[in-house]
Motif scaffolding. Structure first.
Motif, short mmCIF file in Angstrom:
data_model
loop_
_atom_site.label_atom_id
_atom_site.label_comp_id
_atom_site.label_asym_id
_atom_site.label_seq_id
_atom_site.Cartn_x
_atom_site.Cartn_y
_atom_site.Cartn_z
N LEU A 168 0.83 -1.20 0.00
CA LEU A 168 0.00 0.00 0.00
C LEU A 168 0.87 1.25 0.00
O LEU A 168 0.54 2.23 -0.68
CB LEU A 168 -0.93 0.00 1.21
N TYR A 169 1.97 1.23 0.73
CA TYR A 169 2.86 2.39 0.72
C TYR A 169 3.48 2.59 -0.66
O TYR A 169 3.68 3.72 -1.11
CB TYR A 169 3.97 2.22 1.77
N GLU A 170 3.78 1.50 -1.36
CA GLU A 170 4.29 1.61 -2.74
C GLU A 170 3.27 2.31 -3.64
O GLU A 170 3.64 3.10 -4.52
CB GLU A 170 4.61 0.22 -3.29
N ILE A 171 1.99 2.04 -3.42
CA ILE A 171 0.94 2.72 -4.19
C ILE A 171 0.93 4.20 -3.85
O ILE A 171 0.78 5.06 -4.74
CB ILE A 171 -0.43 2.08 -3.92
N ILE A 172 1.09 4.54 -2.57
CA ILE A 172 1.14 5.95 -2.17
C ILE A 172 2.33 6.65 -2.82
O ILE A 172 2.21 7.77 -3.34
CB ILE A 172 1.21 6.06 -0.63
N ALA A 173 3.50 5.98 -2.84
CA ALA A 173 4.68 6.55 -3.49
C ALA A 173 4.44 6.70 -4.99
O ALA A 173 4.81 7.71 -5.60
CB ALA A 173 5.90 5.68 -3.22
N GLY A 174 3.82 5.68 -5.60
CA GLY A 174 3.53 5.75 -7.03
C GLY A 174 2.53 6.83 -7.35
O GLY A 174 2.60 7.48 -8.40
N LEU A 175 1.58 7.04 -6.45
CA LEU A 175 0.61 8.12 -6.62
C LEU A 175 1.31 9.47 -6.64
O LEU A 175 0.99 10.34 -7.45
CB LEU A 175 -0.42 8.06 -5.49
N SER A 176 2.28 9.65 -5.76
CA SER A 176 3.07 10.89 -5.76
C SER A 176 3.82 11.04 -7.08
O SER A 176 3.83 12.11 -7.68
CB SER A 176 4.06 10.89 -4.59
N MET A 177 4.45 9.96 -7.54
CA MET A 177 5.22 10.02 -8.78
C MET A 177 4.33 10.22 -9.99
O MET A 177 4.80 10.66 -11.05
CB MET A 177 6.04 8.74 -8.95
N SER A 178 3.05 9.93 -9.88
CA SER A 178 2.13 10.15 -11.00
C SER A 178 1.72 11.61 -11.14
O SER A 178 1.18 11.99 -12.18
CB SER A 178 0.86 9.30 -10.80
N SER A 179 1.98 12.42 -10.13
CA SER A 179 1.62 13.83 -10.17
C SER A 179 2.73 14.63 -10.84
O SER A 179 3.87 14.64 -10.37
CB SER A 179 1.41 14.36 -8.74
N PHE A 180 2.42 15.30 -11.96
CA PHE A 180 3.48 16.07 -12.61
C PHE A 180 3.88 17.28 -11.77
O PHE A 180 5.01 17.76 -11.84
CB PHE A 180 3.11 16.47 -14.04
N GLN A 181 2.95 17.80 -10.93
CA GLN A 181 3.33 18.88 -10.02
C GLN A 181 4.39 18.40 -9.04
O GLN A 181 5.39 19.08 -8.78
CB GLN A 181 2.11 19.38 -9.24
N PHE A 182 4.20 17.21 -8.49
CA PHE A 182 5.14 16.65 -7.54
C PHE A 182 6.48 16.39 -8.21
O PHE A 182 7.54 16.79 -7.72
CB PHE A 182 4.56 15.36 -6.97
N VAL A 183 6.47 15.70 -9.34
CA VAL A 183 7.72 15.31 -10.01
C VAL A 183 8.45 16.54 -10.54
O VAL A 183 9.68 16.60 -10.50
CB VAL A 183 7.43 14.29 -11.13
N ARG A 233 -1.36 1.80 -8.45
CA ARG A 233 -2.63 1.17 -8.12
C ARG A 233 -2.34 -0.29 -7.79
O ARG A 233 -1.25 -0.80 -8.05
CB ARG A 233 -3.63 1.26 -9.27
N GLY A 234 -3.31 -0.98 -7.21
CA GLY A 234 -3.08 -2.37 -6.88
C GLY A 234 -4.35 -3.06 -6.45
O GLY A 234 -5.38 -2.43 -6.20
N THR A 264 -15.40 -11.60 2.17
CA THR A 264 -14.08 -11.52 1.56
C THR A 264 -14.23 -11.26 0.06
O THR A 264 -15.00 -11.95 -0.62
CB THR A 264 -13.28 -12.81 1.79
N ARG A 265 -13.50 -10.29 -0.43
CA ARG A 265 -13.56 -9.96 -1.85
C ARG A 265 -12.27 -9.31 -2.29
O ARG A 265 -11.46 -8.89 -1.46
CB ARG A 265 -14.75 -9.04 -2.14
N THR A 266 -12.07 -9.22 -3.60
CA THR A 266 -10.92 -8.52 -4.16
C THR A 266 -11.29 -7.06 -4.38
O THR A 266 -12.35 -6.77 -4.96
CB THR A 266 -10.49 -9.15 -5.50
N VAL A 267 -10.46 -6.16 -3.91
CA VAL A 267 -10.72 -4.74 -4.10
C VAL A 267 -9.55 -4.11 -4.85
O VAL A 267 -8.41 -4.57 -4.78
CB VAL A 267 -10.93 -4.00 -2.75
N ARG A 268 -9.86 -3.06 -5.56
CA ARG A 268 -8.86 -2.29 -6.29
C ARG A 268 -8.59 -1.00 -5.51
O ARG A 268 -9.53 -0.29 -5.13
CB ARG A 268 -9.36 -1.95 -7.69
N VAL A 269 -7.33 -0.71 -5.27
CA VAL A 269 -6.94 0.52 -4.57
C VAL A 269 -6.26 1.45 -5.55
O VAL A 269 -5.33 1.05 -6.27
CB VAL A 269 -6.00 0.21 -3.38
N GLN A 270 -6.75 2.65 -5.63
CA GLN A 270 -6.16 3.67 -6.51
C GLN A 270 -6.26 5.01 -5.79
O GLN A 270 -6.69 5.09 -4.65
CB GLN A 270 -6.91 3.71 -7.83
#
Length: 511
Positions: free
Chosen positions: A178-193, A450-451, A462-468
């Motif tokens: 989940l933290y990898e998704i948070i880091a990837g979310l930051s890297m997806s922001s052109f303002q951040f990068v 995302r993941g 119990t189910r599969t969920v998508r986190v974005q």
């Protein structure tokens, strides 16, 4: 305008001086910079130019870098300060060695997060330059490192240094993912990068870490030590919590933030340069000893982060020998722009260190929930029948509670229920979804931001969920309109949370 940039070095230098002079004059007219006192020198700068060179009426002066938006698809920037050519907020070329139009179009590409970049095949002479340190590191900091060098072990295995098992626990795996998704979310922001890359271009002294790096590294590191409970009724804001920790802490140790009584953080820069890494470690070790002068023995961990890299330091306090320290090399922290995997050694090391403090999860979440103790109330909970149950049955009961708020109500009953709820809280909650297992990405899917997870919903299914998630680039949309009401703030990296909030959402997967 690009075609007017000379390729001959001497002609380029003259062109650059003239262009800088023109725009300095515009800034003075606008009151952005002070007038020069030497009028003769100013006349020399501008003697070859007339008002027709730049139409002042068409110049709009802004205080921040212009980025694309809903009305502007492309922004081209000629950076006269750092001599870089930018496209849509991304640095691409050296201004003094611009490619031809044909090469420009041939090498222009995008990275794995969708930002403009150049292909690996581009001739290296056109690539923009990353600034080297403007000054050598502090001699005092280097001396602090060298004074205990005989008892250090550089490059220690991270599991040995942290005292953790080689294999992460099931909860560790979910939180790291989940933290990898948070880091990837930051890297997806052109303002951040854009701001991240800009920090590499302008040279800075070792003691002057770019404010963006300091603030963002602080938020991201502290986020790892907060329980991953994203819920509208839980106020786990990293910014507010950091403000509380920093309130009243001023003076010699203010460069360090104490995340726990035995864990501290400091921003760093140029950690990829060995002498700057050693200086940063030496400074941290010296300040840990200063802050722990009343503590005779024990272990203190330090985290030095530049966003590009992080270093974990382990300081062994010993009143007899003066102590010793160990540290990792500079571990890659945020993923590369062309990463094939969201995993980095820095993120894994940080989350493994944070997991050592899982026994504080219930206490931390309860302190920011509706179940926190009221001022003046008795700290001893009323006796209940659960007080007579052994720990194992209490743990089993906690495992069958799928709803976060019900779990917290259960944890608030007594110290035993709080302790047994720690295990359940070590698995992240996003709204009504309790993430229990990270699913492998689909074939050919990098899943950098995302993941998919196996989760239990509030009804115990119990189910599969998508986190974005979404970041500040998506502010053109109303958050609730795009994601519905079930989206939760992660952290922000500017003083304006409305424009810079990163949020997460979990929803049932259709696949």
């Amino acid at each position: 305008m690009v075609e007017t940039i000379p390729l001959d070095p001497s002609a380029y230098k003259e062109w650059l001086d003239k262009m800088r002079a023109i725009y300095d004059r515009l800034l003075r007219r606008a009151g952005k910079i002070e007038e020069e006192s030497d009028e003769d020198d100013e006349e020399w700068h501008y003697r070859d130019f007339t008002a027709d060179d730049v139409d002042v009426e068409e110049v709009e002066i802004k205080d921040t870098r212009v980025l694309p938006d809903t009305m502007t698809v492309y922004v081209y920037e000629i950076d006269l300060d750092d001599e870089v050519f930018w496209v849509n907020g991304m640095p691409l070329f050296r201004l003094d060695c611009m490619p031809t139009a044909e090469v420009f179009l041939e090498v222009l590409s995008k990275d794995h997060y969708g930002h403009f970049a150049t292909k690996v095949s581009m001739p290296s002479e056109h690539a923009y330059r990353i600034a080297a340190p403007a000054q050598p590191p502090s001699e005092q900091d280097l001396s602090s490192y060298e004074s205990l060098q005989g008892s250090t072990n550089v490059g220690t295995d991270i599991h040995e240094l942290l005292g953790v098992a080689k294999q992460p626990s099931p909860a560790d795996r979910v939180r790291i993912r989940l933290y990898e998704i948070i880091a990837g979310l930051s890297m997806s922001s052109f303002q951040f990068v854009s701001r991240l890359l800009a920090s590499q271009i302008a040279p800075s002294a070792p003691s002057t870490i770019p404010p963006f790096i300091t603030a963002t590294a602080k938020f991201m590191v502290f986020r790892a030590f907060l329980p991953m409970a994203f819920h509208p009724d839980i106020a786990l804001s990293s910014e507010k919590w950091i403000e509380e920790l920093e309130r009243g802490r001023r003076g010699e140790g203010e460069r360090m933030l104490w995340l726990r009584p035995d864990v501290c953080f400091s921003a760093g820069f140029y950690l990829e340069h060995d002498e700057h890494l050693r200086a940063a470690v030496g400074r941290m070790v010296r300040e840990i000893h200063r802050a722990s002068k009343n503590k005779k023995n024990g272990v203190v961990y330090g985290i030095i982060c530049s966003l590009f890299h992080c270093v974990i330091v382990r300081v062994q306090l010993d009143s007899g020998s003066g102590g010793s320290f160990q540290h990792t090399p500079a571990l890659q922290f945020l993923p590369f722009r062309f990463a094939e995997s969201p995993s980095t050694p820095g993120i894994t090391a940080l989350l493994r260190l944070a997991s050592k403090y899982d026994d504080l999860l219930s206490e931390t979440v309860l302190s920011k929930s509706p179940f926190k103790s009221k001022p003046g109330a008795s700290q001893v909970p009323a006796s209940t029948y659960i007080d007579r149950l052994p720990a194992k049955p209490v743990a089993r009961i906690a495992a069958f509670i799928p709803n976060l708020m019900t779990l917290l109500a259960f944890a608030s009953l007594n110290p035993t229920t709080a302790a047994q709820a720690n295990h359940e809280l070590s698995f992240p909650f996003i709204g009504d979804h309790h993430l229990l297992q990270a699913s492998d990405p689909d074939n050919g899917d990098r899943a950098l931001a995302r993941g998919k997870f196996v989760a239990m919903d509030a009804r115990g299914r119990t189910r599969t969920v998508r986190v974005q998630g979404m970041g500040p680039d998506d502010t053109m949309y109303d958050t609730k309109q795009r994601f519905g009401s079930e989206c939760y703030s992660v952290f922000t990296y500017t003083p304006n949370p409305r424009r810079a909030a990163f949020v997460l959402q979990a929803e049932p997967s259709l696949y």
